[in-house]
Each structure stands twice: as structure tokens, then as C-alpha cells.
Motif scaffolding. Structure first.
Motif, PDB file in Angstrom:
ATOM      1  N   ARG A 153       2.409  -1.179  -9.482  1.00  0.00           N
ATOM      2  CA  ARG A 153       1.457  -2.024  -8.750  1.00  0.00           C
ATOM      3  C   ARG A 153       2.101  -2.535  -7.459  1.00  0.00           C
ATOM      4  O   ARG A 153       3.280  -2.881  -7.435  1.00  0.00           O
ATOM      5  CB  ARG A 153       1.015  -3.209  -9.608  1.00  0.00           C
ATOM      6  N   LEU A 154       1.297  -2.612  -6.404  1.00  0.00           N
ATOM      7  CA  LEU A 154       1.762  -3.171  -5.141  1.00  0.00           C
ATOM      8  C   LEU A 154       0.560  -3.688  -4.357  1.00  0.00           C
ATOM      9  O   LEU A 154      -0.398  -2.948  -4.108  1.00  0.00           O
ATOM     10  CB  LEU A 154       2.491  -2.108  -4.312  1.00  0.00           C
ATOM     11  N   LEU A 155       0.614  -4.954  -3.996  1.00  0.00           N
ATOM     12  CA  LEU A 155      -0.412  -5.549  -3.132  1.00  0.00           C
ATOM     13  C   LEU A 155       0.223  -5.812  -1.771  1.00  0.00           C
ATOM     14  O   LEU A 155       1.141  -6.625  -1.646  1.00  0.00           O
ATOM     15  CB  LEU A 155      -0.946  -6.857  -3.724  1.00  0.00           C
ATOM     16  N   LEU A 156      -0.260  -5.107  -0.767  1.00  0.00           N
ATOM     17  CA  LEU A 156       0.205  -5.319   0.601  1.00  0.00           C
ATOM     18  C   LEU A 156      -0.594  -6.461   1.213  1.00  0.00           C
ATOM     19  O   LEU A 156      -1.821  -6.362   1.367  1.00  0.00           O
ATOM     20  CB  LEU A 156       0.030  -4.048   1.432  1.00  0.00           C
ATOM     21  N   LEU A 157       0.080  -7.531   1.542  1.00  0.00           N
ATOM     22  CA  LEU A 157      -0.566  -8.689   2.162  1.00  0.00           C
ATOM     23  C   LEU A 157      -0.127  -8.749   3.617  1.00  0.00           C
ATOM     24  O   LEU A 157       1.040  -9.051   3.911  1.00  0.00           O
ATOM     25  CB  LEU A 157      -0.184  -9.978   1.437  1.00  0.00           C
ATOM     26  N   GLU A 158      -1.044  -8.457   4.518  1.00  0.00           N
ATOM     27  CA  GLU A 158      -0.710  -8.412   5.932  1.00  0.00           C
ATOM     28  C   GLU A 158      -1.524  -9.460   6.676  1.00  0.00           C
ATOM     29  O   GLU A 158      -2.640  -9.218   7.119  1.00  0.00           O
ATOM     30  CB  GLU A 158      -0.976  -7.009   6.499  1.00  0.00           C
ATOM     31  N   GLY A 159      -0.941 -10.656   6.791  1.00  0.00           N
ATOM     32  CA  GLY A 159      -1.608 -11.734   7.509  1.00  0.00           C
ATOM     33  C   GLY A 159      -1.781 -11.436   8.982  1.00  0.00           C
ATOM     34  O   GLY A 159      -2.626 -12.027   9.647  1.00  0.00           O
ATOM     35  N   GLU A 160      -0.978 -10.527   9.498  1.00  0.00           N
ATOM     36  CA  GLU A 160      -1.123 -10.052  10.880  1.00  0.00           C
ATOM     37  C   GLU A 160      -1.393  -8.549  10.825  1.00  0.00           C
ATOM     38  O   GLU A 160      -0.523  -7.731  11.097  1.00  0.00           O
ATOM     39  CB  GLU A 160       0.143 -10.354  11.682  1.00  0.00           C
ATOM     40  N   PHE A 161      -2.597  -8.191  10.441  1.00  0.00           N
ATOM     41  CA  PHE A 161      -2.948  -6.781  10.298  1.00  0.00           C
ATOM     42  C   PHE A 161      -2.857  -6.043  11.630  1.00  0.00           C
ATOM     43  O   PHE A 161      -2.732  -4.817  11.661  1.00  0.00           O
ATOM     44  CB  PHE A 161      -4.350  -6.650   9.710  1.00  0.00           C
ATOM     45  N   ALA A 162      -2.908  -6.789  12.723  1.00  0.00           N
ATOM     46  CA  ALA A 162      -2.747  -6.168  14.035  1.00  0.00           C
ATOM     47  C   ALA A 162      -1.412  -5.441  14.125  1.00  0.00           C
ATOM     48  O   ALA A 162      -1.308  -4.381  14.754  1.00  0.00           O
ATOM     49  CB  ALA A 162      -2.853  -7.226  15.136  1.00  0.00           C
ATOM     50  N   GLN A 163      -0.369  -5.985  13.490  1.00  0.00           N
ATOM     51  CA  GLN A 163       0.938  -5.332  13.508  1.00  0.00           C
ATOM     52  C   GLN A 163       0.898  -3.994  12.765  1.00  0.00           C
ATOM     53  O   GLN A 163       1.551  -3.030  13.164  1.00  0.00           O
ATOM     54  CB  GLN A 163       1.991  -6.256  12.909  1.00  0.00           C
ATOM     55  N   VAL A 164       0.142  -3.945  11.677  1.00  0.00           N
ATOM     56  CA  VAL A 164      -0.004  -2.690  10.937  1.00  0.00           C
ATOM     57  C   VAL A 164      -0.682  -1.643  11.818  1.00  0.00           C
ATOM     58  O   VAL A 164      -0.278  -0.477  11.853  1.00  0.00           O
ATOM     59  CB  VAL A 164      -0.796  -2.907   9.634  1.00  0.00           C
ATOM     60  N   ASP A 180      -0.296 -14.965 -12.772  1.00  0.00           N
ATOM     61  CA  ASP A 180       0.915 -14.179 -13.028  1.00  0.00           C
ATOM     62  C   ASP A 180       1.911 -14.420 -11.889  1.00  0.00           C
ATOM     63  O   ASP A 180       1.929 -13.687 -10.889  1.00  0.00           O
ATOM     64  CB  ASP A 180       0.574 -12.692 -13.126  1.00  0.00           C
ATOM     65  N   ALA A 181       2.749 -15.423 -12.055  1.00  0.00           N
ATOM     66  CA  ALA A 181       3.705 -15.787 -11.007  1.00  0.00           C
ATOM     67  C   ALA A 181       4.733 -14.688 -10.771  1.00  0.00           C
ATOM     68  O   ALA A 181       5.171 -14.474  -9.633  1.00  0.00           O
ATOM     69  CB  ALA A 181       4.410 -17.099 -11.376  1.00  0.00           C
ATOM     70  N   ASP A 182       5.127 -13.969 -11.820  1.00  0.00           N
ATOM     71  CA  ASP A 182       6.124 -12.917 -11.680  1.00  0.00           C
ATOM     72  C   ASP A 182       5.588 -11.767 -10.836  1.00  0.00           C
ATOM     73  O   ASP A 182       6.280 -11.254  -9.942  1.00  0.00           O
ATOM     74  CB  ASP A 182       6.534 -12.404 -13.061  1.00  0.00           C
ATOM     75  N   TRP A 183       4.358 -11.349 -11.108  1.00  0.00           N
ATOM     76  CA  TRP A 183       3.723 -10.297 -10.299  1.00  0.00           C
ATOM     77  C   TRP A 183       3.603 -10.736  -8.843  1.00  0.00           C
ATOM     78  O   TRP A 183       3.898  -9.958  -7.916  1.00  0.00           O
ATOM     79  CB  TRP A 183       2.348  -9.971 -10.879  1.00  0.00           C
ATOM     80  N   LEU A 184       3.194 -11.985  -8.616  1.00  0.00           N
ATOM     81  CA  LEU A 184       3.019 -12.468  -7.251  1.00  0.00           C
ATOM     82  C   LEU A 184       4.339 -12.448  -6.490  1.00  0.00           C
ATOM     83  O   LEU A 184       4.386 -12.087  -5.305  1.00  0.00           O
ATOM     84  CB  LEU A 184       2.448 -13.890  -7.270  1.00  0.00           C
ATOM     85  N   LEU A 198     -13.895 -14.541  -2.248  1.00  0.00           N
ATOM     86  CA  LEU A 198     -14.292 -13.618  -3.304  1.00  0.00           C
ATOM     87  C   LEU A 198     -13.621 -12.259  -3.160  1.00  0.00           C
ATOM     88  O   LEU A 198     -13.078 -11.710  -4.135  1.00  0.00           O
ATOM     89  CB  LEU A 198     -15.814 -13.452  -3.305  1.00  0.00           C
ATOM     90  N   VAL A 199     -13.637 -11.691  -1.963  1.00  0.00           N
ATOM     91  CA  VAL A 199     -13.093 -10.345  -1.778  1.00  0.00           C
ATOM     92  C   VAL A 199     -11.584 -10.335  -2.003  1.00  0.00           C
ATOM     93  O   VAL A 199     -11.041  -9.406  -2.620  1.00  0.00           O
ATOM     94  CB  VAL A 199     -13.458  -9.802  -0.390  1.00  0.00           C
ATOM     95  N   GLN A 200     -10.883 -11.367  -1.552  1.00  0.00           N
ATOM     96  CA  GLN A 200      -9.439 -11.405  -1.767  1.00  0.00           C
ATOM     97  C   GLN A 200      -9.098 -11.635  -3.238  1.00  0.00           C
ATOM     98  O   GLN A 200      -8.106 -11.105  -3.745  1.00  0.00           O
ATOM     99  CB  GLN A 200      -8.806 -12.484  -0.890  1.00  0.00           C
ATOM    100  N   LEU A 201      -9.910 -12.406  -3.931  1.00  0.00           N
ATOM    101  CA  LEU A 201      -9.712 -12.562  -5.380  1.00  0.00           C
ATOM    102  C   LEU A 201      -9.909 -11.228  -6.093  1.00  0.00           C
ATOM    103  O   LEU A 201      -9.128 -10.863  -6.981  1.00  0.00           O
ATOM    104  CB  LEU A 201     -10.681 -13.614  -5.937  1.00  0.00           C
ATOM    105  N   LEU A 202     -10.945 -10.498  -5.716  1.00  0.00           N
ATOM    106  CA  LEU A 202     -11.191  -9.194  -6.327  1.00  0.00           C
ATOM    107  C   LEU A 202     -10.042  -8.231  -6.046  1.00  0.00           C
ATOM    108  O   LEU A 202      -9.593  -7.504  -6.941  1.00  0.00           O
ATOM    109  CB  LEU A 202     -12.500  -8.611  -5.806  1.00  0.00           C
ATOM    110  N   ALA A 203      -9.551  -8.226  -4.799  1.00  0.00           N
ATOM    111  CA  ALA A 203      -8.437  -7.342  -4.456  1.00  0.00           C
ATOM    112  C   ALA A 203      -7.179  -7.729  -5.228  1.00  0.00           C
ATOM    113  O   ALA A 203      -6.456  -6.862  -5.734  1.00  0.00           O
ATOM    114  CB  ALA A 203      -8.178  -7.386  -2.952  1.00  0.00           C
ATOM    115  N   GLY A 204      -6.914  -9.030  -5.325  1.00  0.00           N
ATOM    116  CA  GLY A 204      -5.733  -9.483  -6.042  1.00  0.00           C
ATOM    117  C   GLY A 204      -5.794  -9.189  -7.526  1.00  0.00           C
ATOM    118  O   GLY A 204      -4.848  -8.653  -8.115  1.00  0.00           O
ATOM    119  N   VAL A 205      -6.916  -9.522  -8.150  1.00  0.00           N
ATOM    120  CA  VAL A 205      -7.070  -9.283  -9.584  1.00  0.00           C
ATOM    121  C   VAL A 205      -7.101  -7.786  -9.874  1.00  0.00           C
ATOM    122  O   VAL A 205      -6.550  -7.324 -10.886  1.00  0.00           O
ATOM    123  CB  VAL A 205      -8.345  -9.979 -10.103  1.00  0.00           C
ATOM    124  N   GLY A 206      -7.722  -7.009  -8.984  1.00  0.00           N
ATOM    125  CA  GLY A 206      -7.757  -5.560  -9.178  1.00  0.00           C
ATOM    126  C   GLY A 206      -6.366  -4.958  -9.197  1.00  0.00           C
ATOM    127  O   GLY A 206      -6.100  -4.008  -9.944  1.00  0.00           O
TER     128      GLY A 206
END
Length: 529
Positions: free
Chosen positions: A263-274, A234-238, A178-186
Motif C-alpha cells: 500500500r502507498l498513498l501519495l499525498l502531494e499538497g503541492e501537486f504543481a511540483q508533480v 491506523d497510525a502506523d499506516w499513516l 469526502l473524496v479524500q476520506l474515500l481515497a485514504g480509506v481505499g
């Protein structure tokens, strides 16, 4: 004796014996460790730990649970027809329990105990070809959940229905979905819709950090399900506006071209690196992320030329294990405001799917979401309606008073976080105002995020005794006698009092104090109490 038990356990494991008589579901094989533990515990109790000890079919009791069960059940007044920890008037909602065939339909009020529930398939299960019989035959199994329980109230509107459809097809956590869907759609909607608080415009750009136990939390699994949805929306946005690999503030700012997409969605699967990048001396990442969440101009000053971007609409999704988070999140990042701009979500595997998950049919939901997104992009300011304003006045005071300690610093932007969530719930409903139901759903999800933050940031600060009490209270209230039973009744009154003082922000003592009912109870503190 211990060596003999271990040898016996190893022999049974090698022979592949199915220990159904010991409470395993059909087809289950106990590991060497579990068999070793069961032998020792059965010997200590002098009895077999089968269903007659209170396990549901397919249930496996841990060493600790079996060791303490008799004393704690007695202190909780468990009797025939009542589960351990049941106190009249204090029902504890659990999202998933029992066997797959007994999972109740998620829409509406859930029924009572799984043993008495009518066989049903979770709402949306048909979308991935599931039936009550099929779920069981495919080996789908419930699993014990760590951390807070997810509130069904948060599954509001089209996104809630979408999560219900996806959930039977995946081991992912409903909160993570749910939270990732909200972040993505937002982020997909963009910066047009907003609400105003103290003259500041708050938009639907969320920072969501999903935490859990390494791969067992199914963090990556949850994103893959969300990614399928966003790809269809929206495949182009993704492809163009979802980026990974933050190495510097300059790198984030340079993603934006003059006159280009903001628009920019930062996806960090390894947030430890951030977090490692943020901890470097001279790093501008933390400051830039804070500017982005606030909707300010993001700026990075350099010797030759500065990088400045107006109207950037930046969202972030990060995944990290609890161990990495505790090791890397420096105290300065809590107190300087980056952590309190994030929604912290504790995730755990929702179920076991031995045959693997699947991609559900979400066609109908996607059509509804596309309409809502198109409408949202032409919205500007949204305000609360009268019912929502009334509710907001009631809850504003307690939202403004976060708990003490490190967790309180992480939760100090609760008012803004709740309204950002309510804004997105309203937009997904195609509404032009934020209604009571939108605010209620946002509060439910925030309550989960708050409980997650308390679980994440408070547990590491607790001494082992306090942590043990919290773990036990997740299963329901305990009497004072039951609390002492956790420590084999070796805890003095003074030690027990000091323990409750330490846990005061998290638990409450209630009941008793009269001749008719002298028993005092302890439970996890409710929101606002």
C-alpha cells in the motif's frame, strides 16, 4: 465623484464603522474596496442597497449582482414570495444558505428558502459543541460558493455521516473531505476487494485532485481533518505508507521492499511540483502512475537494472490551484490518460469561522469504520445486485459518452470511476455486494466530479461572454430576455445564437414555443440530457 467615494470609504473603514444598514451582519466591517463599489452602485441605482433590495440579513451583493438584479429578476418573473431565478418545478438545491442559525439538518430533504427555515444545527454539530445560538454568537457565517453545488446524496453510509459530523467544525469543503476520506480509506483497506469490468480488476485505489482558489479553497484544511480520522484508524499506516515529494518514477517504485507492504498513498499538497516533474524530458512518473491506477506491475527500466513491483496498491491525493493547473497540465497529460484516471474536485470554503475550526468527536463513527475496514480486507470480488444492475443498464450509455473537448478527455473513464466509488461505498457499509444505494451515491459524487472537471477545464476555453452566461446560470435558469439583460440588451439575435451554440454542451434551452407560453428559458444542462 470617484475620488470622493474612495475617500469616504477609507474614512469609514479607518473609523471601524459597522455598516449594518447596508446589509452587513452584526460585527461586519466593509473593506475599502467593497465600500467604494457600494457607493458607485448605489449612485447608479439612485437608492440604497439594503434588505429591501432582496438581500438576506448579513448578505453582501457584489457590484455585478446589484447592477443586473432589476432586469434579471424581471425576466425571471420574480415576485412577492419568490426568490430571484425561481421557476415553478425547477428548485435548485443549495447545501448551505442563509445564516448559521438557519442551516437545515442535512439528513433528509432540505427545507425551502433560508428565510423560512426553522433554526437548526447541521447534523453532527453537537460533536464540536455547536448549537444554533452558539454558531451565530461565535460568528460562524455562510459564504458564497464558486463552482458546482455538492449533492447531499453523496453523503452515504458511515463516511457520509462522518463528513456531516466534521463539517460544522471546519471551513473545509464537503466534497474535498469526502473524496479524500474515500481515497485514504481505499488505500488503507488494501488490494483485496475488487470488481471486474471487461476482465480487468478494479480496486479501491483512487487518484483525487482537489483544486480551488489558493488558500481560500481550504484544501490543506480539509486534509488536516481527514488526517485526524486516518490517524485514529491506523497510525502506523499513516506514518509509514503515506508519502510526499514525488521526484521520479524510480523513487516511487523504490518505496516498496521485497515482501513488504504493497500500500502507498501519495499525498502531494503541492501537486504543481508533480506536474513539473512529469513535464521533464524522460520522466517516468506519468507512465508509472497510470500503471499503478490500472493495477498493473509498475516497472521502471534503467541501464543497469530495472525496478519492478507486483501488486502495488497506490492511491494519490493532490492539491493545486486553478491557475497552476491551467499553466502546468500539458495537453499530452490530458490525452495520454493520466488526467482521466483522476477524480477532479473543485473545492471552496464552506463557511466562515472567525474563531477557527475544531476537531470534532468522531468516536462512534471510527468504531463503525474500523469494523468495516476489517471486513473489507477479507473481501474479494464484489458484484452488483439485481437493483444495481438494473440502474447500471440505465445509466451506462450516457456514462460511456463524455462531452466533447478537453473536459471530455478528462472524463473518459467515467464507468470505471463510478464503479470504484460504488465499491468503496459498499465496503464501508460492510456489504458483500454493490447495492442500488451504493451506486446512487457513487453517481452523485461522480456527477460532482464531472461538474468540477467541466468547471475547471471548460471555463478556461470559453470566451468572456460565455463565461459570464455560465456564471449567471449557476444561480438558476434565465429567460432569453434575461440572458440579453446580462449584456445590457446590446446583443444581437445572431450573437446570442452563436453564444448558445458555443455553450451547447453545457446549457439547454427549454419551454416556450406556444401561444400560451412563448417564453424560452436557458439552464445548465442536466446529467444525461
Amino acid at each position: 465623484m470617484k475620488q470622493q467615494h474612495e475617500t469616504t470609504g477609507q474614512e469609514e473603514l479607518e473609523q471601524g464603522q459597522v455598516a449594518e444598514e447596508r446589509g452587513l451582519a452584526a460585527g461586519g466591517v466593509r473593506t475599502k474596496y467593497e465600500m467604494h463599489e457600494m457607493h458607485e452602485i448605489d449612485a447608479s441605482h439612485g437608492a440604497e442597497a439594503g434588505p429591501e433590495r432582496g438581500l438576506a440579513a448579513g448578505g453582501v451583493r457584489t457590484k455585478y449582482e446589484m447592477h443586473e438584479k432589476n432586469e434579471i429578476d424581471a425576466s425571471r418573473g420574480a415576485g412577492a414570495g419568490a426568490g430571484p431565478g425561481t421557476v415553478p418545478g425547477l428548485e435548485k438545491e443549495v447545501l448551505f444558505a442563509g445564516t448559521p442559525a438557519s442551516w437545515p439538518v442535512m439528513k433528509g430533504k432540505r427545507e425551502g428558502s433560508p428565510q423560512g427555515a426553522e433554526a437548526a444545527v447541521p447534523a453532527g454539530a453537537e460533536a464540536c459543541g455547536a448549537t444554533a445560538e452558539g454558531a451565530a454568537s461565535d460568528g460562524a457565517q455562510p459564504t458564497a460558493r464558486s463552482g458546482p453545488e455538492f449533492p447531499e446524496t453523496a453523503l452515504h453510509g458511515p463516511l457520509g455521516d462522518l463528513v456531516r459530523t466534521i463539517l460544522p467544525c471546519t471551513e473545509a469543503d464537503p466534497a474535498a473531505l469526502l473524496v479524500q476520506l474515500l481515497a485514504g480509506v481505499g488505500n488503507l483497506i488494501g488490494p483485496s476487494p475488487y470488481f471486474v469490468a471487461d476482465s480487468a480488476r478494479h480496486r479501491g485505489n483512487l487518484f483525487a485532485i482537489v483544486t480551488g482558489r489558493t488558500a481560500k479553497a481550504r484544501k490543506g484544511t480539509s486534509w488536516q481533518q481527514v488526517r485526524h480520522v486516518l490517524q485514529d484508524l491506523d497510525a502506523d499506516w499513516l506514518a509509514k505508507r503515506v508519502k510526499s515529494g514525488v521526484v521520479s518514477g524510480e523513487g516511487i517504485a523504490q518505496v516498496f521492499e521485497p515482501g513488504g507492504d504493497r500500500r502507498l498513498l501519495l499525498l502531494e499538497g503541492e501537486f504543481a511540483q508533480v506536474l513539473q516533474v512529469i513535464r521533464r524530458e524522460g520522466s517516468t512518473v506519468s507512465a508509472l502512475l497510470r500503471q499503478a491506477w490500472d493495477g498493473q506491475r509498475i516497472a521502471v527500466l534503467r541501464r543497469k537494472d530495472s525496478v519492478e513491483v507486483d501488486d502495488a496498491h497506490i492511491s494519490m491525493i493532490g492539491h493545486i490551484t486553478l491557475a497552476e493547473l491551467h499553466r502546468l497540465l500539458a495537453g499530452v497529460e490530458v490525452s495520454n490518460g493520466l488526467a482521466n484516471r483522476c477524480l477532479w474536485v473543485h473545492a471552496d470554503r464552506s463557511k466562515l469561522l472567525p474563531e477557527g475550526g475544531s476537531v470534532p468527536d468522531t468516536t462512534a463513527h471510527l468504531q463503525e469504520l474500523r469494523r468495516a475496514i476489517r471486513t473489507a480486507r477479507v473481501r474479494n470480488e464484489l458484484r452488483r445486485d439485481e437493483n444495481a444492475r438494473r440502474l447500471w443498464r440505465e445509466i451506462y450509455g450516457r456514462l460511456s459518452e463524455p462531452p466533447a473537448g478537453r473536459a471530455g478527455e478528462v472524463l473518459s473513464r467515467s464507468e470505471a470511476q463510478v464503479m470504484r466509488l460504488a465499491l468503496l461505498y459498499a465496503l464501508m457499509d460492510g456489504a458483500s455486494t454493490i447495492a442500488y444505494d451504493h451506486l446512487t451515491a457513487a453517481l452523485a459524487l461522480w456527477d460532482y466530479c464531472e461538474a468540477s472537471a467541466m468547471f475547471i477545464f471548460t471555463a478556461e476555453e470559453l470566451n468572456p461572454r460565455a463565461a459570464r452566461v455560465l456564471a449567471a446560470l449557476k444561480d438558476g435558469p434565465l429567460s432569453m430576455s434575461g440572458l440579453n439583460a446580462l449584456f445590457h440588451r446590446n446583443l444581437s439575435k445572431q450573437a446570442l445564437h452563436l453564444l448558445l451554440v458555443e455553450l451547447a454542451p453545457l446549457v439547454e434551452v427549454y419551454g416556450g414555443g406556444t401561444r400560451e407560453d412563448p417564453t424560452r428559458w436557458v439552464r445548465l444542462r442536466r446529467r444525461g440530457s
